[in-house]
Motif scaffolding. Sequence first.
Motif, PDB file in Angstrom:
ATOM      1  N   ALA A  32       4.225   6.357  28.534  1.00 16.88           N
ATOM      2  CA  ALA A  32       2.786   6.770  28.560  1.00 16.88           C
ATOM      3  C   ALA A  32       1.776   5.457  28.831  1.00 16.88           C
ATOM      4  O   ALA A  32       2.271   4.351  28.516  1.00 16.88           O
ATOM      5  CB  ALA A  32       2.582   7.525  27.021  1.00 16.88           C
ATOM      6  N   ASN A  33       0.463   5.877  28.851  1.00 19.42           N
ATOM      7  CA  ASN A  33      -0.298   5.024  29.032  1.00 19.42           C
ATOM      8  C   ASN A  33      -1.428   5.023  27.788  1.00 19.42           C
ATOM      9  O   ASN A  33      -2.207   6.083  27.777  1.00 19.42           O
ATOM     10  CB  ASN A  33      -1.083   5.122  30.344  1.00 19.42           C
ATOM     11  N   LYS A  34      -1.191   4.387  26.643  1.00 16.38           N
ATOM     12  CA  LYS A  34      -1.801   4.400  25.733  1.00 16.38           C
ATOM     13  C   LYS A  34      -3.072   3.947  25.768  1.00 16.38           C
ATOM     14  O   LYS A  34      -3.445   2.923  26.270  1.00 16.38           O
ATOM     15  CB  LYS A  34      -0.959   3.654  24.538  1.00 16.38           C
ATOM     16  N   PRO A  35      -4.279   4.993  25.436  1.00 15.24           N
ATOM     17  CA  PRO A  35      -5.679   4.404  25.416  1.00 15.24           C
ATOM     18  C   PRO A  35      -5.771   3.254  24.476  1.00 15.24           C
ATOM     19  O   PRO A  35      -5.297   3.384  23.122  1.00 15.24           O
ATOM     20  CB  PRO A  35      -6.594   5.690  25.324  1.00 15.24           C
ATOM     21  N   SER A  36      -6.835   2.387  24.495  1.00 15.88           N
ATOM     22  CA  SER A  36      -7.416   1.772  23.598  1.00 15.88           C
ATOM     23  C   SER A  36      -8.290   2.744  22.371  1.00 15.88           C
ATOM     24  O   SER A  36      -8.842   3.600  22.769  1.00 15.88           O
ATOM     25  CB  SER A  36      -8.426   0.873  23.712  1.00 15.88           C
ATOM     26  N   GLY A  37      -7.840   2.462  20.791  1.00 13.99           N
ATOM     27  CA  GLY A  37      -8.438   3.148  20.152  1.00 13.99           C
ATOM     28  C   GLY A  37      -7.533   3.988  19.375  1.00 13.99           C
ATOM     29  O   GLY A  37      -7.749   4.739  18.504  1.00 13.99           O
ATOM     30  N   LEU A  38      -6.116   4.385  20.148  1.00 15.83           N
ATOM     31  CA  LEU A  38      -5.252   5.238  19.461  1.00 15.83           C
ATOM     32  C   LEU A  38      -4.134   4.432  19.074  1.00 15.83           C
ATOM     33  O   LEU A  38      -3.532   3.528  19.444  1.00 15.83           O
ATOM     34  CB  LEU A  38      -4.732   6.214  20.748  1.00 15.83           C
ATOM     35  N   LEU A  39      -3.937   4.759  17.678  1.00 16.23           N
ATOM     36  CA  LEU A  39      -2.654   4.230  17.006  1.00 16.23           C
ATOM     37  C   LEU A  39      -1.359   4.750  17.793  1.00 16.23           C
ATOM     38  O   LEU A  39      -1.308   5.742  18.260  1.00 16.23           O
ATOM     39  CB  LEU A  39      -2.361   4.692  15.563  1.00 16.23           C
ATOM     40  N   SER A  40      -0.362   3.672  17.616  1.00 22.81           N
ATOM     41  CA  SER A  40       0.921   3.994  18.383  1.00 22.81           C
ATOM     42  C   SER A  40       1.915   4.926  17.246  1.00 22.81           C
ATOM     43  O   SER A  40       2.366   5.839  17.864  1.00 22.81           O
ATOM     44  CB  SER A  40       1.757   2.584  18.494  1.00 22.81           C
TER      45      SER A  40
END
Length: 236
Positions: free
Chosen positions: A28-36
């Motif tokens: 996935a491409n995790k966005p800034s601001g989202l916890l892993s």
Amino acid sequence: MPNPSFIYNPPMSPYLSILYQDDDIVVANKPSGLLSVPGKAPAHKDALITRMQKVFPTATVVHRLDMATSGVMIMALNKPAHRYLSDQFASRQTQKRYFARVSGCMRQPSGMVDLPLICDWPNRPKQMVDHDKGKPSLTYYTVIRHSEHETLVALKPVTGRSHQLRVHMLALGHPILGDRLYADEHAKAAASRLQLHAQTLIIRHPTSHQWCHFVTPIPFTDYEPDPLTVPEYVDA
């Protein structure tokens, strides 16, 4: 200075950006601001892994990105794949490249930061350099371009300590722009989000054992880097 308080407001669009999926892995491409992964507080339950498990119930976390960091993150879809990928990260066979916008003009075109890190416990989750008790931490950097006030830099972490890139850039006197934990007020106000992106991840596939390259565009610059190659010292 203690960790500043914040209200968790994870981005909702796109809700989940999948780069690749097969029977063993999902990327996935995790966005800034989202916890892993979910936090302890009920308000912090939304995370990349919980979103992923709504689509792929067997997905498990192999590595993490800081909440404020965006970019490539891989998860395993079965136990053998999880073990195989976890061993790669533990033995540092994976190849990772990040890009960051940092404060100030970096005059040295390239170099490395070899500074041991430990949790700054009274100010957790912040980390700090500690030459007596810190864990070995190594980062290579290459300046891409710079102006009088900021620099775009490529970062290749060898180790994977918490906040490693953020603290290593701070130690060089060039905090990452938009970093609410480590940047000074000027650098913090220079961007609405942390200017750090995990642009490339290279792993061996759990089944085929072939090298897989996963990349995403850098969201805060128009720079398009050349592909990262697997070094000769890795058994390719």
